[in-house]
Design a protein around this motif. Structure first.
Motif, PDB file in Angstrom:
ATOM      1  N   GLY A 235       0.824  -1.375   0.072  1.00 11.19           N
ATOM      2  CA  GLY A 235       0.087   0.022  -0.098  1.00 11.19           C
ATOM      3  C   GLY A 235       0.836   1.189  -0.132  1.00 11.19           C
ATOM      4  N   ILE A 236       1.762   1.065   0.804  1.00 11.36           N
ATOM      5  CA  ILE A 236       2.910   2.272   0.798  1.00 11.36           C
ATOM      6  C   ILE A 236       3.301   2.476  -0.693  1.00 11.36           C
ATOM      7  N   ASP A 237       3.766   1.461  -1.269  1.00 11.42           N
ATOM      8  CA  ASP A 237       4.444   1.443  -2.596  1.00 11.42           C
ATOM      9  C   ASP A 237       3.508   2.042  -3.743  1.00 11.42           C
ATOM     10  N   GLU A 238       2.258   1.640  -3.485  1.00 11.01           N
ATOM     11  CA  GLU A 238       1.051   1.885  -4.364  1.00 11.01           C
ATOM     12  C   GLU A 238       0.825   3.523  -4.159  1.00 11.01           C
ATOM     13  N   PHE A 239       0.869   3.965  -2.883  1.00  7.23           N
ATOM     14  CA  PHE A 239       0.432   5.407  -2.522  1.00  7.23           C
ATOM     15  C   PHE A 239       1.637   6.427  -3.130  1.00  7.23           C
ATOM     16  N   LEU A 240       2.776   5.725  -3.087  1.00 11.53           N
ATOM     17  CA  LEU A 240       3.788   6.788  -3.495  1.00 11.53           C
ATOM     18  C   LEU A 240       4.020   6.737  -5.253  1.00 11.53           C
ATOM     19  N   GLU A 241       3.307   5.797  -5.716  1.00  7.39           N
ATOM     20  CA  GLU A 241       3.320   5.708  -7.279  1.00  7.39           C
ATOM     21  C   GLU A 241       2.037   6.600  -7.624  1.00  7.39           C
ATOM     22  N   TYR A 242       0.902   6.669  -6.790  1.00  8.31           N
ATOM     23  CA  TYR A 242      -0.237   7.105  -7.215  1.00  8.31           C
ATOM     24  C   TYR A 242      -0.363   8.819  -7.143  1.00  8.31           C
ATOM     25  N   VAL A 243       0.434   9.309  -5.895  1.00  2.00           N
ATOM     26  CA  VAL A 243       0.191  10.527  -5.678  1.00  2.00           C
ATOM     27  C   VAL A 243       0.588  11.348  -6.737  1.00  2.00           C
ATOM     28  N   PRO A 244       1.612  11.228  -7.498  1.00  7.31           N
ATOM     29  CA  PRO A 244       2.101  12.183  -8.496  1.00  7.31           C
ATOM     30  C   PRO A 244       1.099  12.377  -9.717  1.00  7.31           C
ATOM     31  N   GLY A 282       9.036  17.268  -7.852  1.00  3.89           N
ATOM     32  CA  GLY A 282       8.264  16.249  -7.265  1.00  3.89           C
ATOM     33  C   GLY A 282       9.303  15.367  -6.242  1.00  3.89           C
ATOM     34  N   PHE A 283       9.310  14.047  -6.470  1.00  4.28           N
ATOM     35  CA  PHE A 283       9.962  13.211  -5.653  1.00  4.28           C
ATOM     36  C   PHE A 283      10.584  12.136  -6.260  1.00  4.28           C
ATOM     37  N   SER A 284      11.688  11.449  -5.565  1.00  6.98           N
ATOM     38  CA  SER A 284      12.070  10.222  -6.202  1.00  6.98           C
ATOM     39  C   SER A 284      11.778   9.067  -4.956  1.00  6.98           C
ATOM     40  N   VAL A 285      12.001   7.822  -5.318  1.00  5.19           N
ATOM     41  CA  VAL A 285      11.779   6.803  -4.150  1.00  5.19           C
ATOM     42  C   VAL A 285      12.977   5.844  -4.181  1.00  5.19           C
ATOM     43  N   ARG A 286      13.349   5.412  -3.020  1.00  2.84           N
ATOM     44  CA  ARG A 286      14.467   4.297  -3.018  1.00  2.84           C
ATOM     45  C   ARG A 286      13.754   3.617  -1.919  1.00  2.84           C
ATOM     46  N   LEU A 287      14.018   2.191  -2.073  1.00  2.00           N
ATOM     47  CA  LEU A 287      13.681   1.095  -1.067  1.00  2.00           C
ATOM     48  C   LEU A 287      14.840   0.713  -0.293  1.00  2.00           C
ATOM     49  N   ASP A 288      15.504   1.836   0.357  1.00  2.00           N
ATOM     50  CA  ASP A 288      16.709   1.584   1.123  1.00  2.00           C
ATOM     51  C   ASP A 288      16.972   2.651   2.148  1.00  2.00           C
ATOM     52  N   GLY A 289      17.891   2.330   2.931  1.00  2.00           N
ATOM     53  CA  GLY A 289      18.143   3.628   4.046  1.00  2.00           C
ATOM     54  C   GLY A 289      19.497   4.055   3.955  1.00  2.00           C
ATOM     55  N   ASP A 290      19.909   4.173   2.818  1.00  2.00           N
ATOM     56  CA  ASP A 290      21.233   4.542   2.437  1.00  2.00           C
ATOM     57  C   ASP A 290      21.418   5.938   2.750  1.00  2.00           C
ATOM     58  N   GLY A 291      22.315   6.366   3.119  1.00  2.00           N
ATOM     59  CA  GLY A 291      22.572   8.077   3.335  1.00  2.00           C
ATOM     60  C   GLY A 291      21.838   8.544   4.391  1.00  2.00           C
ATOM     61  N   GLY A 292      22.042   9.989   4.519  1.00  2.00           N
ATOM     62  CA  GLY A 292      21.377  10.561   5.671  1.00  2.00           C
ATOM     63  C   GLY A 292      19.945  11.033   5.346  1.00  2.00           C
TER      64      GLY A 292
END
Length: 337
Positions: A235-244, A282-292
């Motif tokens: 659902g989080i994935d879908e939300f982030l794909e959908y909102v733009p 807009g914004f981009s999404v990564r599925l990781d916790g790399d970086g600050g």
């Protein structure tokens, strides 16, 4: 894995499989080609449903970057040939059916006039009417294979006069929508209000409509929503794909003025992370916790999903926030759904 690496691997695999599928028999023996494809499908079958869905989306993204023609069509066919679209589509239909049944069980014996605090100004009757309307609209769009937007208010609702009958009306509305979805090929092209212009878009969208509105009803009746972590992550994935693709959200996000800032969601129950980097309107999404990160918010996956949908506030004690809270507040204010 970084987003760039994920996309590169998906593109390489999609083009490799399409080359195998379309090459002449004297270049690759047909039996060998089938064996390679079946082995690939077998390996990908080990992935969890959300990962299979993600891979299908990546493959379709590869196809959309190609000029229209036979090669693009062959790329679009890859997810179906690997079984990535079909089982995901049926999985979403089954999940919609399950969540609507839970919603009906929750509201059937409740007072229709009960206020719904998470939807200010609404009662349970309003919530059920809204959700049933979404199903009626979906049924019409999928049955007619709509090629352009049809307004929900232009769809006959056949809404009963008695609010006490709304639950049965929602049940029949959901049955109609699911019947249309299950009888259609998932990869059938049609108009949608998101990134994926195919029938399969609607089953996934309906699922998270049902998940969130079930939570609305539960909260209205003093119950605690419980969302499976895997469903919530998807659902989080879908939300982030959908909102733009939601106009009233895309414009405020574009004007956040936080280019280069990073918002991270961390799931306390699974360790999953979503890292949002703002910039370029807009914004981009990564599925990781790399970086600050400029700000990080942590809670169980289901709670993070309900946070994104505005059903919980970031100041609720179930959330741990570290970093610049103003970025989180600005994001939540810009993305009301």
């Amino acid at each position: 894995m970084s987003e760039a690496l994920e996309q590169a691997l998906a593109e390489a695999l999609a083009h490799l499989l399409t080359s195998i599928d379309t090459c002449d028999d004297d270049v690759v023996d047909p039996d060998t080609a089938v064996r390679w494809t079946e082995h690939t499908a077998h390996v990908l079958d080990r992935l969890a449903p959300p990962d299979r869905r993600r891979l299908a989306v990546l493959f379709h993204d590869v196809a959309r970057r190609e000029p229209d023609g036979p090669w693009s069509e062959a790329l679009h066919a890859i997810p179906a040939s690997l079984g990535l679209d079909e089982d995901g589509h049926e999985h979403y239909c089954d999940a919609v059916e399950e969540h609507v049944a839970r919603l009906l069980k929750t509201v059937r014996d409740a007072d229709p006039a009960t206020p719904v605090p998470t939807c200010p100004g609404w009662t349970l009757a309003d919530l059920v009417r809204h959700h049933g309307t979404t199903h009626r609209w979906t049924d019409h769009l999928v049955r007619t294979r709509a090629t352009a937007r049809v307004r929900p208010e232009d769809i006959p609702l056949d809404l009963p006069d008695d609010t006490g009958a709304y639950a049965d009306w929602l049940a029949s509305s959901a049955e109609a929508a699911l019947g249309a979805l299950r009888s259609a090929a998932p990869d059938t092209p049609m108009w949608t209000y998101g990134a994926d212009p195919h029938v399969r878009f609607f089953a996934r969208r309906l699922l998270f409509e049902a998940v969130v509105h079930l939570a609305d009803a539960e909260l209205a009746l003093g119950e605690r929503p419980r969302i499976d972590a895997g469903t919530a992550a998807d659902g989080i994935d879908e939300f982030l794909e959908y909102v733009p693709y939601v106009g009233r959200v895309a414009e405020p996000v574009a004007h956040l003025g936080r280019d280069g800032d990073v918002l991270r969601l961390r799931a306390a129950d699974t360790g999953a992370m979503w890292t949002l980097t703002f910039g370029g309107g807009g914004f981009s999404v990564r599925l990781d916790g790399d970086g600050g990160a400029t700000v990080t918010i942590e809670a169980d996956t289901g709670e993070l999903l309900l946070l994104l949908y505005g059903r919980y506030g970031a100041g609720d004690g179930r959330f741990t926030v570290t970093g610049d809270r103003t970025l989180l507040d600005a994001w939540l204010a810009a993305t009301p759904l």
